[in-house]
Design a protein around this motif. Structure first.
Motif, PDB file in Angstrom:
ATOM      1  N   ILE A  87     -15.319  11.109  20.619  1.00  0.00           N
ATOM      2  CA  ILE A  87     -14.991  11.177  19.186  1.00  0.00           C
ATOM      3  C   ILE A  87     -14.087   9.991  18.850  1.00  0.00           C
ATOM      4  N   VAL A  88     -14.473   9.232  17.830  1.00  0.00           N
ATOM      5  CA  VAL A  88     -13.655   8.087  17.421  1.00  0.00           C
ATOM      6  C   VAL A  88     -12.422   8.607  16.685  1.00  0.00           C
ATOM      7  N   VAL A  89     -11.260   8.056  17.021  1.00  0.00           N
ATOM      8  CA  VAL A  89     -10.045   8.395  16.276  1.00  0.00           C
ATOM      9  C   VAL A  89      -9.609   7.121  15.549  1.00  0.00           C
ATOM     10  N   VAL A  90      -9.448   7.221  14.228  1.00  0.00           N
ATOM     11  CA  VAL A  90      -9.017   6.044  13.463  1.00  0.00           C
ATOM     12  C   VAL A  90      -7.724   6.371  12.726  1.00  0.00           C
ATOM     13  N   ASN A  91      -6.966   5.324  12.409  1.00  0.00           N
ATOM     14  CA  ASN A  91      -5.752   5.531  11.608  1.00  0.00           C
ATOM     15  C   ASN A  91      -5.655   4.419  10.567  1.00  0.00           C
ATOM     16  N   SER A  92      -4.535   4.398   9.857  1.00  0.00           N
ATOM     17  CA  SER A  92      -4.289   3.340   8.880  1.00  0.00           C
ATOM     18  C   SER A  92      -2.978   2.672   9.277  1.00  0.00           C
ATOM     19  N   PRO A  93      -3.054   1.615  10.114  1.00  0.00           N
ATOM     20  CA  PRO A  93      -1.819   1.084  10.708  1.00  0.00           C
ATOM     21  C   PRO A  93      -0.855   0.470   9.697  1.00  0.00           C
ATOM     22  N   GLU A  94      -1.357   0.062   8.527  1.00  0.00           N
ATOM     23  CA  GLU A  94      -0.459  -0.665   7.619  1.00  0.00           C
ATOM     24  C   GLU A  94      -0.289  -0.047   6.246  1.00  0.00           C
ATOM     25  N   GLY A  95      -1.081   0.990   5.949  1.00  0.00           N
ATOM     26  CA  GLY A  95      -1.115   1.515   4.573  1.00  0.00           C
ATOM     27  C   GLY A  95       0.209   2.062   4.071  1.00  0.00           C
ATOM     28  N   ASN A  96       1.090   2.552   4.979  1.00  0.00           N
ATOM     29  CA  ASN A  96       2.345   3.135   4.490  1.00  0.00           C
ATOM     30  C   ASN A  96       3.591   2.374   4.967  1.00  0.00           C
ATOM     31  N   THR A  97       3.385   1.131   5.428  1.00  0.00           N
ATOM     32  CA  THR A  97       4.510   0.336   5.952  1.00  0.00           C
ATOM     33  C   THR A  97       5.645   0.209   4.919  1.00  0.00           C
ATOM     34  N   ILE A  98       5.297  -0.187   3.713  1.00  0.00           N
ATOM     35  CA  ILE A  98       6.329  -0.446   2.693  1.00  0.00           C
ATOM     36  C   ILE A  98       7.028   0.862   2.332  1.00  0.00           C
ATOM     37  N   ALA A  99       6.226   1.925   2.192  1.00  0.00           N
ATOM     38  CA  ALA A  99       6.804   3.228   1.836  1.00  0.00           C
ATOM     39  C   ALA A  99       7.847   3.646   2.874  1.00  0.00           C
ATOM     40  N   ALA A 100       7.500   3.517   4.157  1.00  0.00           N
ATOM     41  CA  ALA A 100       8.420   3.954   5.223  1.00  0.00           C
ATOM     42  C   ALA A 100       9.668   3.062   5.243  1.00  0.00           C
ATOM     43  N   ALA A 101       9.462   1.754   5.050  1.00  0.00           N
ATOM     44  CA  ALA A 101      10.612   0.827   5.058  1.00  0.00           C
ATOM     45  C   ALA A 101      11.540   1.148   3.885  1.00  0.00           C
ATOM     46  N   GLU A 102      10.967   1.369   2.714  1.00  0.00           N
ATOM     47  CA  GLU A 102      11.809   1.657   1.542  1.00  0.00           C
ATOM     48  C   GLU A 102      12.531   2.989   1.717  1.00  0.00           C
ATOM     49  N   HIS A 103      11.891   3.941   2.373  1.00  0.00           N
ATOM     50  CA  HIS A 103      12.557   5.229   2.595  1.00  0.00           C
ATOM     51  C   HIS A 103      13.773   5.034   3.511  1.00  0.00           C
ATOM     52  N   ALA A 104      13.615   4.212   4.548  1.00  0.00           N
ATOM     53  CA  ALA A 104      14.739   3.955   5.465  1.00  0.00           C
ATOM     54  C   ALA A 104      15.894   3.294   4.712  1.00  0.00           C
ATOM     55  N   LEU A 105      15.563   2.342   3.836  1.00  0.00           N
ATOM     56  CA  LEU A 105      16.614   1.666   3.056  1.00  0.00           C
ATOM     57  C   LEU A 105      17.287   2.646   2.101  1.00  0.00           C
ATOM     58  N   SER A 282       5.430   9.231   1.890  1.00  0.00           N
ATOM     59  CA  SER A 282       5.057   9.972   0.680  1.00  0.00           C
ATOM     60  C   SER A 282       5.387   9.213  -0.600  1.00  0.00           C
ATOM     61  N   THR A 283       4.609   8.142  -0.827  1.00  0.00           N
ATOM     62  CA  THR A 283       4.649   7.500  -2.145  1.00  0.00           C
ATOM     63  C   THR A 283       3.213   7.507  -2.663  1.00  0.00           C
ATOM     64  N   ALA A 284       3.104   7.409  -3.992  1.00  0.00           N
ATOM     65  CA  ALA A 284       1.765   7.403  -4.590  1.00  0.00           C
ATOM     66  C   ALA A 284       0.954   6.248  -4.006  1.00  0.00           C
ATOM     67  N   GLU A 285       1.609   5.069  -3.901  1.00  0.00           N
ATOM     68  CA  GLU A 285       0.883   3.869  -3.455  1.00  0.00           C
ATOM     69  C   GLU A 285       0.420   4.018  -2.005  1.00  0.00           C
ATOM     70  N   ALA A 286       1.333   4.464  -1.138  1.00  0.00           N
ATOM     71  CA  ALA A 286       0.976   4.589   0.285  1.00  0.00           C
ATOM     72  C   ALA A 286      -0.134   5.611   0.466  1.00  0.00           C
ATOM     73  N   GLN A 287      -0.072   6.698  -0.280  1.00  0.00           N
ATOM     74  CA  GLN A 287      -1.092   7.736  -0.110  1.00  0.00           C
ATOM     75  C   GLN A 287      -2.471   7.255  -0.554  1.00  0.00           C
ATOM     76  N   VAL A 288      -2.508   6.418  -1.613  1.00  0.00           N
ATOM     77  CA  VAL A 288      -3.794   5.826  -2.014  1.00  0.00           C
ATOM     78  C   VAL A 288      -4.261   4.873  -0.906  1.00  0.00           C
ATOM     79  N   ASN A 289      -3.346   4.024  -0.432  1.00  0.00           N
ATOM     80  CA  ASN A 289      -3.716   3.046   0.622  1.00  0.00           C
ATOM     81  C   ASN A 289      -4.312   3.737   1.842  1.00  0.00           C
ATOM     82  N   VAL A 290      -3.577   4.732   2.374  1.00  0.00           N
ATOM     83  CA  VAL A 290      -4.035   5.325   3.642  1.00  0.00           C
ATOM     84  C   VAL A 290      -5.304   6.150   3.432  1.00  0.00           C
ATOM     85  N   ALA A 291      -5.403   6.814   2.264  1.00  0.00           N
ATOM     86  CA  ALA A 291      -6.593   7.647   2.022  1.00  0.00           C
ATOM     87  C   ALA A 291      -7.835   6.761   1.929  1.00  0.00           C
ATOM     88  N   ILE A 292      -7.717   5.635   1.227  1.00  0.00           N
ATOM     89  CA  ILE A 292      -8.880   4.735   1.090  1.00  0.00           C
ATOM     90  C   ILE A 292      -9.216   4.127   2.449  1.00  0.00           C
TER      91      ILE A 292
END
Ligand SMILES: NC(=O)c1ccc[n+]([C@@H]2O[C@H](COP(=O)([O-])OP(=O)(O)OC[C@H]3O[C@@H](n4cnc5c(N)ncnc54)[C@H](O)[C@@H]3O)[C@@H](O)[C@H]2O)c1
Ligand SMILES: O=C(O)[C@H](O)COP(=O)(O)O
Length: 526
Positions: A87-105, A282-292
């Motif tokens: 079974i292939v397992v795929v992820n979205s390595p970059e879709g939520n990078t900015i969201a996670a960085a901004e949350h840390a800040l 959990s930002t609107a932008e990241a969720q669109v990025n990773v879902a697409i």
């Protein structure tokens, strides 16, 4: 029409893409037994971090072709079980990078100005300005642990806020750190000097409880720590004690050893702790990025096309993949192995295809070796699609050669890596076309199958040394599964290879190197 089960909340943009090629059922918060019951009907599963895709789920999913993780971490998926089932397992390595960085800040600033507690206080009818006098981050030192995608963005923004930057990342060059305005230092110095520490590393055996009581004690009493990476990198019990006793000033956590967070001391730490329920992505932008990103990959795989961010299989044509699979496995295992022997910061990898192997296509073998080499640092982030790019960005110089004249076994693969622990080499073969054997290490002949935990020593071939190592391991309750020695000449230099049942306890490697005759000792975890 294929069927896709979406078992965590994902953005509609992803569901729209999937609906073009499949019947999509959205059923979130399914208990495990319910998931096991329904999963046999589905060709694909789309998840976030909520669904635990255990071996039991994978076993039940007899029609599953792909598991898509709308996010980065696949630690909630039993990837080896999926791989075994094809079974292939795929992820979205970059879709939520900015969201996670901004949350840390945001967490760092919340800690500095007590925003969550001040907000609570005003909402409860108080007007208490004195209790919430904060501190500025301007001209303070931020220690970034892990200078990958998220850590780099945090560093860039923090620098713009006037912070001084230290970074600890054993797999990043000092040039890259300098580009980001960071001084690359060791962890101890970072712990001692930083006013703020932010963690952006994967959770691995090396990073579990990296921030424990001992590490916390090295920090300034005014220091504040942020973890938006993975639960378990900080020892939560030790952190709660450190905050209660004023060992450090504050902590902001988005991720926990157990999620949802259990009733622990962390909940009663007042304004010294800021806690969010795994909201990094959990930002609107990241969720669109990773879902697409993930929906497109599920669609492609269901249509028989390769996936671009497959965690567990190469992005090669399926027919080529099928033919090369055992060789790719050999190259990946040897890459992982030699990468650990040579240390984190690898400068050069030499790959030589020998004997009959010299006739096959080098490119996929090189990619597989690089994937293995980088897997200790990057975990699921590295795949067959991005391994070459990641190696290039890390300044790893790759040399590929072939030598059809070397005829030990029918064909063998030789890898030599130059890194922070020196230059090390390993040669491996496929027995019966599938079974991996390591036939040479640092030019000493051996014949061992790779196992999960291994210990190697370079030593003088002299009586008693094997017994001493055996007793030493025994005194630390380490069980030896198998053992082999290799040497070139009698009473000269030799190598000892031990397969052990569990990871080596802390401190024992130093004890081994103290045994007279032992020159070097290394561990490898595959
Ligand atoms: N809170 C959230 O919702 C959220 C969202 C996205 C990502 N994450 C997590 O954030 C973390 C970082 O993600 P990323 O995309 O930046 O990953 P990345 O792979 O781009 O970067 C990780 C960095 O850590 C370094 N590293 C590995 N082992 C290390 C060690 N022992 N010590 C120091 N550095 C080490 C690697 O060299 C790499 O540069 C991951 O754990 C990811 O799962 C959390
Ligand atoms: O690994 C990730 O991408 C983050 O931890 C986000 O997880 P989530 O998709 O459950 O928010």
């Amino acid at each position: 029409m294929p069927k896709v089960l979406v078992s965590d909340p994902v953005d509609q943009a992803g569901i729209d893409i999937l609906s073009q090629v499949a019947q999509v059922d959205v059923r979130t918060s399914l208990p495990l037994e319910e998931l096991v019951k329904v999963v046999p009907d589905y060709d694909a599963l789309m998840i976030r971090s909520g669904t635990k895709v255990t071996a039991e789920v994978i076993e039940a999913g007899r029609n599953l072709k792909i598991i898509g993780r709308a996010g980065v971490g696949v630690d909630n998926v039993d990837v080896p079980a999926a791989t075994r089932r094809g079974i292939v397992v795929v992820n979205s390595p970059e879709g939520n990078t900015i969201a996670a960085a901004e949350h840390a800040l945001a967490m760092m600033l919340s800690l500095s100005r007590y925003i969550p507690s001040a907000d609570q206080s005003v909402k409860s009818g108080e007007w208490n300005r004195k209790a919430f006098t904060g501190v500025e981050v301007y001209k303070k030192t931020l220690g970034v642990v892990g200078l990958g995608k998220i850590g780099s963005h945090v560093a860039t923004v923090a620098r713009a806020m006037g912070m001084r930057l230290l970074a600890f990342d054993p797999y990043i060059s000092s040039e890259r750190a300098e580009e980001l305005g960071c001084r690359l230092v060791d962890l101890d110095l970072l712990l001692q000097e930083a006013d703020y520490i932010t963690l952006h590393i994967p959770k691995t055996p090396d990073t579990t409880h990296l921030i424990n009581a001992e590490a916390l004690a090295k920090m300034k009493p005014t220091a504040r720590i942020v973890n938006c990476a993975r639960g378990g990198i900080i020892d939560e019990a030790a952190l709660a004690t450190a905050l209660e006793q004023g060992v450090i000033a504050g902590a902001a956590l988005d991720v926990y050893e157990q999620e949802p967070l259990a009733e622990t001391g962390l909940r009663s730490l007042g304004k010294a702790a800021v806690l969010t329920p795994h909201l990094g992505a959990s930002t609107a932008e990241a969720q669109v990025n990773v879902a697409i990103d993930v929906a497109e990959q599920i669609r492609d795989v269901l249509l028989g096309l390769p996936a671009r961010s497959a965690v567990n299989i190469p992005g090669l044509r399926p027919d080529i993949l099928e033919r090369l699979r055992p060789y790719l496995q050999l190259a990946e295992t040897l890459g992982n192995f030699v990468g650990q022997l040579a240390g984190g910061r690898i400068e050069q990898l030499h790959i030589r295809l020998q004997g009959d192997l010299a006739e096959i296509d080098t490119k996929p073998i090189v990619i597989a070796a690089l994937k293995g080499l980088l897997s200790h640092a990057l975990q699921e982030r590295v795949n067959y699609v991005n391994a070459s790019l990641e190696a290039k960005e890390r300044g790893i110089h790759v040399i590929e050669t072939r030598d059809s004249e070397i005829k030990d076994y029918t064909g063998s693969l030789y890898l030599s890596a130059k890194g922070s622990l020196g230059t090390h080499s390993v040669t491996g073969v496929l027995l019966g076309g599938t079974e991996i054997r390591i036939t040479d290490m640092d030019n000493f002949p051996i014949n061992v199958p790779p196992t999960k935990y291994m210990l190697f020593t370079l030593h003088r071939d002299m009586p008693g040394i094997i017994g001493k190592i055996g007793s030493l391991l025994g005194s630390f309750n380490v069980n030896i599964a198998s053992m082999q020695v290799g040497r070139k000449i009698v009473r000269g230099d030799a190598v000892m290879v031990l397969s052990i049942d569990d990871p080596l306890p802390e401190g024992i490697l130093a004890e081994i190197t103290k045994v007279p005759g032992i020159r070097e000792a290394y561990t490898v975890a595959l």
